[in-house]
Design a protein around this motif. Structure first.
Motif: not given
Length: 159
Positions: A138-147
């Motif tokens: 069901v996941v179409r897209q991800t975007e990862t941001h470093l903390v």
């Protein structure tokens, strides 16, 4: 999902108790009563009443995830391709239960979930996204941001 409740009416002593508990959830009743100038029985009664009213829902230890071998934190934005109640609920449960997830947020807007995660290194972060997030159909897209850094906010208690 929780049902929103009507706000509880709190007095200045309740606010003092909540601020003290938010600062140190493990404080003893004796120390808390002494700090606020209350009788121990009054303090215990008021804290119990705050718990019974659902204002205080628990207490947790705050862990230093870097010292536990997971110094890299990230926020992962997750966008779904299908938004049925079953898909959203099942994915939310699966993501929140995944080791490494510190918090899972179901949000409105372009994205559907934000995941706050802690992992060992960049490779572990890549593997986390591939194994535990994008592996769901069901996941179409991800975007990862470093903390870079995390600081607690002021919260909702009035000073």
């Amino acid at each position: 999902m929780r049902n929103p409740q009507r706000p509880v009416t709190l007095d200045h002593i309740d606010h003092q108790l909540l601020r003290a508990l938010a600062e140190d959830a493990g404080v003893t009743n004796k120390a808390l009563a002494g700090r606020l100038g209350l009788a121990e029985s009054t303090c215990a009664y008021r804290v119990r009443a705050l718990r019974e009213a659902g204002v205080v829902t628990g207490s947790r230890a705050q862990l230093d995830v870097a010292l536990l071998g997971c110094p890299l934190q990230a926020m992962i934005k997750v966008r779904l391709g299908s938004h049925t109640m079953a898909n959203v609920s099942q994915l939310y449960d699966a993501l929140a239960a995944t080791p490494g997830v510190l918090q899972a947020f179901h949000v409105a807007g372009a994205d559907d979930f934000y995941l706050h995660v802690a992992v060992e290194n960049a490779e572990a972060l890549r593997d986390f996204v591939l194994r535990h997030v994008t592996s769901h159909r069901v996941v179409r897209q991800t975007e990862t941001h470093l903390v870079f850094e995390v600081r607690p906010g002021a919260g909702v208690l009035r000073a």
